[in-house]
Design a protein around this motif. Structure first.
Motif, PDB file in Angstrom:
ATOM      1  N   ARG A  75       0.859  -1.181   0.000  1.00  0.00           N
ATOM      2  CA  ARG A  75       0.000   0.000   0.000  1.00  0.00           C
ATOM      3  C   ARG A  75       0.897   1.233   0.000  1.00  0.00           C
ATOM      4  O   ARG A  75       1.666   1.457   0.936  1.00  0.00           O
ATOM      5  CB  ARG A  75      -0.908  -0.013   1.226  1.00  0.00           C
ATOM      6  N   VAL A  76       0.792   2.040  -1.048  1.00  0.00           N
ATOM      7  CA  VAL A  76       1.642   3.221  -1.195  1.00  0.00           C
ATOM      8  C   VAL A  76       0.766   4.449  -1.382  1.00  0.00           C
ATOM      9  O   VAL A  76      -0.086   4.494  -2.273  1.00  0.00           O
ATOM     10  CB  VAL A  76       2.605   3.075  -2.393  1.00  0.00           C
ATOM     11  N   THR A  77       0.948   5.436  -0.525  1.00  0.00           N
ATOM     12  CA  THR A  77       0.253   6.713  -0.644  1.00  0.00           C
ATOM     13  C   THR A  77       1.286   7.833  -0.494  1.00  0.00           C
ATOM     14  O   THR A  77       2.485   7.570  -0.330  1.00  0.00           O
ATOM     15  CB  THR A  77      -0.831   6.871   0.447  1.00  0.00           C
ATOM     16  N   LYS A  78       0.838   9.068  -0.527  1.00  0.00           N
ATOM     17  CA  LYS A  78       1.742  10.195  -0.306  1.00  0.00           C
ATOM     18  C   LYS A  78       2.189  10.269   1.148  1.00  0.00           C
ATOM     19  O   LYS A  78       3.154  10.975   1.464  1.00  0.00           O
ATOM     20  CB  LYS A  78       1.061  11.504  -0.702  1.00  0.00           C
ATOM     21  N   GLU A  79       1.489   9.538   1.994  1.00  0.00           N
ATOM     22  CA  GLU A  79       1.785   9.592   3.429  1.00  0.00           C
ATOM     23  C   GLU A  79       2.578   8.395   3.925  1.00  0.00           C
ATOM     24  O   GLU A  79       3.371   8.528   4.864  1.00  0.00           O
ATOM     25  CB  GLU A  79       0.477   9.685   4.222  1.00  0.00           C
ATOM     26  N   THR A  80       2.379   7.230   3.301  1.00  0.00           N
ATOM     27  CA  THR A  80       3.024   6.007   3.792  1.00  0.00           C
ATOM     28  C   THR A  80       3.410   5.077   2.653  1.00  0.00           C
ATOM     29  O   THR A  80       2.886   5.169   1.542  1.00  0.00           O
ATOM     30  CB  THR A  80       2.090   5.215   4.743  1.00  0.00           C
ATOM     31  N   ASN A  81       4.310   4.166   2.972  1.00  0.00           N
ATOM     32  CA  ASN A  81       4.679   3.067   2.082  1.00  0.00           C
ATOM     33  C   ASN A  81       4.696   1.800   2.935  1.00  0.00           C
ATOM     34  O   ASN A  81       5.555   1.653   3.812  1.00  0.00           O
ATOM     35  CB  ASN A  81       6.052   3.326   1.457  1.00  0.00           C
ATOM     36  N   VAL A  82       3.729   0.919   2.708  1.00  0.00           N
ATOM     37  CA  VAL A  82       3.530  -0.240   3.587  1.00  0.00           C
ATOM     38  C   VAL A  82       3.579  -1.531   2.788  1.00  0.00           C
ATOM     39  O   VAL A  82       2.974  -1.636   1.714  1.00  0.00           O
ATOM     40  CB  VAL A  82       2.171  -0.150   4.321  1.00  0.00           C
ATOM     41  N   GLY A 124       6.634   6.163   6.911  1.00  0.00           N
ATOM     42  CA  GLY A 124       5.535   7.115   6.828  1.00  0.00           C
ATOM     43  C   GLY A 124       5.899   8.449   7.447  1.00  0.00           C
ATOM     44  O   GLY A 124       7.038   8.669   7.876  1.00  0.00           O
ATOM     45  N   ASP A 125       4.920   9.320   7.512  1.00  0.00           N
ATOM     46  CA  ASP A 125       5.143  10.674   7.999  1.00  0.00           C
ATOM     47  C   ASP A 125       5.066  10.723   9.529  1.00  0.00           C
ATOM     48  O   ASP A 125       4.310  11.506  10.100  1.00  0.00           O
ATOM     49  CB  ASP A 125       4.141  11.644   7.377  1.00  0.00           C
ATOM     50  N   VAL A 126       5.877   9.876  10.173  1.00  0.00           N
ATOM     51  CA  VAL A 126       5.865   9.817  11.637  1.00  0.00           C
ATOM     52  C   VAL A 126       6.470  11.071  12.258  1.00  0.00           C
ATOM     53  O   VAL A 126       6.359  11.276  13.476  1.00  0.00           O
ATOM     54  CB  VAL A 126       6.607   8.560  12.154  1.00  0.00           C
ATOM     55  N   HIS A 127       7.098  11.928  11.432  1.00  0.00           N
ATOM     56  CA  HIS A 127       7.581  13.202  11.955  1.00  0.00           C
ATOM     57  C   HIS A 127       6.413  14.115  12.313  1.00  0.00           C
ATOM     58  O   HIS A 127       6.561  15.045  13.106  1.00  0.00           O
ATOM     59  CB  HIS A 127       8.482  13.897  10.925  1.00  0.00           C
ATOM     60  N   ILE A 128       5.229  13.820  11.723  1.00  0.00           N
ATOM     61  CA  ILE A 128       4.015  14.543  12.095  1.00  0.00           C
ATOM     62  C   ILE A 128       3.387  13.868  13.302  1.00  0.00           C
ATOM     63  O   ILE A 128       3.250  14.446  14.368  1.00  0.00           O
ATOM     64  CB  ILE A 128       3.026  14.587  10.916  1.00  0.00           C
ATOM     65  N   ASP A 129       2.976  12.612  13.124  1.00  0.00           N
ATOM     66  CA  ASP A 129       2.562  11.721  14.209  1.00  0.00           C
ATOM     67  C   ASP A 129       2.439  10.323  13.631  1.00  0.00           C
ATOM     68  O   ASP A 129       2.720  10.085  12.457  1.00  0.00           O
ATOM     69  CB  ASP A 129       1.269  12.189  14.905  1.00  0.00           C
ATOM     70  N   ASP A 130       1.991   9.370  14.446  1.00  0.00           N
ATOM     71  CA  ASP A 130       1.944   7.967  14.018  1.00  0.00           C
ATOM     72  C   ASP A 130       0.622   7.583  13.358  1.00  0.00           C
ATOM     73  O   ASP A 130       0.447   6.427  12.958  1.00  0.00           O
ATOM     74  CB  ASP A 130       2.167   7.039  15.224  1.00  0.00           C
ATOM     75  N   HIS A 131      -0.298   8.524  13.233  1.00  0.00           N
ATOM     76  CA  HIS A 131      -1.669   8.216  12.823  1.00  0.00           C
ATOM     77  C   HIS A 131      -1.728   7.508  11.466  1.00  0.00           C
ATOM     78  O   HIS A 131      -2.329   6.434  11.341  1.00  0.00           O
ATOM     79  CB  HIS A 131      -2.494   9.503  12.777  1.00  0.00           C
ATOM     80  N   HIS A 132      -1.132   8.094  10.437  1.00  0.00           N
ATOM     81  CA  HIS A 132      -1.264   7.544   9.085  1.00  0.00           C
ATOM     82  C   HIS A 132      -0.586   6.185   8.956  1.00  0.00           C
ATOM     83  O   HIS A 132      -1.124   5.276   8.306  1.00  0.00           O
ATOM     84  CB  HIS A 132      -0.676   8.519   8.064  1.00  0.00           C
ATOM     85  N   THR A 133       0.588   6.029   9.554  1.00  0.00           N
ATOM     86  CA  THR A 133       1.298   4.753   9.464  1.00  0.00           C
ATOM     87  C   THR A 133       0.538   3.666  10.213  1.00  0.00           C
ATOM     88  O   THR A 133       0.369   2.545   9.712  1.00  0.00           O
ATOM     89  CB  THR A 133       2.723   4.899  10.025  1.00  0.00           C
ATOM     90  N   ASN A 134       0.080   3.973  11.411  1.00  0.00           N
ATOM     91  CA  ASN A 134      -0.730   3.046  12.203  1.00  0.00           C
ATOM     92  C   ASN A 134      -1.961   2.601  11.417  1.00  0.00           C
ATOM     93  O   ASN A 134      -2.291   1.408  11.344  1.00  0.00           O
ATOM     94  CB  ASN A 134      -1.136   3.752  13.498  1.00  0.00           C
ATOM     95  N   GLU A 135      -2.640   3.555  10.798  1.00  0.00           N
ATOM     96  CA  GLU A 135      -3.864   3.265  10.037  1.00  0.00           C
ATOM     97  C   GLU A 135      -3.582   2.397   8.820  1.00  0.00           C
ATOM     98  O   GLU A 135      -4.266   1.388   8.582  1.00  0.00           O
ATOM     99  CB  GLU A 135      -4.515   4.571   9.600  1.00  0.00           C
ATOM    100  N   ASP A 136      -2.584   2.771   8.026  1.00  0.00           N
ATOM    101  CA  ASP A 136      -2.348   2.073   6.762  1.00  0.00           C
ATOM    102  C   ASP A 136      -1.806   0.662   6.969  1.00  0.00           C
ATOM    103  O   ASP A 136      -2.054  -0.232   6.155  1.00  0.00           O
ATOM    104  CB  ASP A 136      -1.407   2.894   5.876  1.00  0.00           C
ATOM    105  N   ILE A 137      -1.076   0.446   8.045  1.00  0.00           N
ATOM    106  CA  ILE A 137      -0.637  -0.920   8.367  1.00  0.00           C
ATOM    107  C   ILE A 137      -1.852  -1.787   8.668  1.00  0.00           C
ATOM    108  O   ILE A 137      -1.967  -2.917   8.186  1.00  0.00           O
ATOM    109  CB  ILE A 137       0.342  -0.914   9.551  1.00  0.00           C
ATOM    110  N   ALA A 138      -2.773  -1.268   9.448  1.00  0.00           N
ATOM    111  CA  ALA A 138      -3.988  -2.027   9.780  1.00  0.00           C
ATOM    112  C   ALA A 138      -4.830  -2.290   8.541  1.00  0.00           C
ATOM    113  O   ALA A 138      -5.377  -3.383   8.369  1.00  0.00           O
ATOM    114  CB  ALA A 138      -4.804  -1.263  10.822  1.00  0.00           C
ATOM    115  N   LEU A 139      -4.942  -1.299   7.653  1.00  0.00           N
ATOM    116  CA  LEU A 139      -5.701  -1.492   6.413  1.00  0.00           C
ATOM    117  C   LEU A 139      -5.089  -2.596   5.562  1.00  0.00           C
ATOM    118  O   LEU A 139      -5.801  -3.396   4.948  1.00  0.00           O
ATOM    119  CB  LEU A 139      -5.747  -0.179   5.619  1.00  0.00           C
ATOM    120  N   ALA A 140      -3.756  -2.654   5.533  1.00  0.00           N
ATOM    121  CA  ALA A 140      -3.074  -3.676   4.728  1.00  0.00           C
ATOM    122  C   ALA A 140      -3.190  -5.061   5.350  1.00  0.00           C
ATOM    123  O   ALA A 140      -3.275  -6.065   4.639  1.00  0.00           O
ATOM    124  CB  ALA A 140      -1.605  -3.300   4.555  1.00  0.00           C
TER     125      ALA A 140
END
Length: 234
Positions: A75-82, A124-140
């Motif tokens: 799963r690849v977005t502008k926010e994460t690569n999973v 992912g953009d963990v320099h902002i927070d963990d939200h997007h990476t946490n979410e996209d891992i679960a989605l995958a």
């Protein structure tokens, strides 16, 4: 800690009910939802999972047999690569590097207590927070189980953070996983006061419930575990 099925797990001072519909096989999702984890029988000879970086010293490379149900999603977005690879018929091998140390620890519980081989790589953009990476891992990770997504969540986590991990992300992780897996999941806390132990026990109980839901029952002879004869979203 207890599961809603016949299996029970006990842990001092901590109690949870985590329930899933009882399932013995996985149905692949339709091609219109490519982000779902597709579980298929291996057609290739036994081979190791390749890693973007070397696994830790206490983790052996995961291998799979031809008959194992193995799913892989990128799963690849502008926010994460999973990248996720899971063997439902594994032996509990964990190899996760997500950039979120506490989530890595929780994915270790998923592997160990579900006896799944879990390989996750994420940036992912963990320099902002963990939200997007946490979410996209679960989605995958989401495994298409029954086409009936629902999360009943009742945890009372007393602190806002465990280490650097925002405890609000626990519910978001399971909601994201439920959305792509189509599973009905109920998580209830019966007892517990330590935030780390509450979350850890939740992942352990979920792993055991998911293992029970996905294990093959030889008495079914390969048939779908539903009176409808299908497991789908339609």
């Amino acid at each position: 800690m207890e599961l809603s099925s016949s299996a029970q797990i006990l842990r001092p001072k901590l109690g949870f009910t985590v329930s899933l519909p009882r399932r013995s096989s996985i149905v692949s999702s339709s091609s219109s939802r490519p982000r779902y984890l597709r579980m298929e029988t291996q057609s290739q000879p036994r081979q190791s999972i390749s890693c973007a970086s070397s696994p830790s010293n206490n983790v052996s490379p995961a291998t799979s047999n031809e008959s194992d149900r193995v799913g892989e999603v990128k799963r690849v977005t502008k926010e994460t690569n999973v990248s996720v690879k899971i063997n439902l018929d594994g032996t509990g091998l964990a190899d996760s590097s997500t950039g979120i140390p506490f989530l890595d620890h929780m994915l270790d519980q998923l592997a160990s207590h579900g006896l799944f081989d879990v390989h996750v790589r994420a940036t992912g953009d963990v320099h902002i927070d963990d939200h997007h990476t946490n979410e996209d891992i679960a989605l995958a990770i989401g495994t298409d189980l029954s086409g009936r997504p629902y999360l009943g969540y009742n945890l009372e986590i007393p602190t806002q953070r465990v280490g650097n991990y925002d405890t609000q992300l626990v519910e978001h992780f399971f909601q994201s996983l439920v959305n792509t897996s189509g599973m009905t999941l109920h998580i209830r806390q019966l007892a517990g006061r330590n935030s780390h132990h509450i979350i850890e026990a939740t992942f352990k109980a979920f792993a055991r419930a998911l293992r029970q839901a996905t294990e093959n029952d030889p008495r079914r002879g390969g048939t779908i575990p539903s009176s409808k004869g299908v497991l789908s979203r339609s």
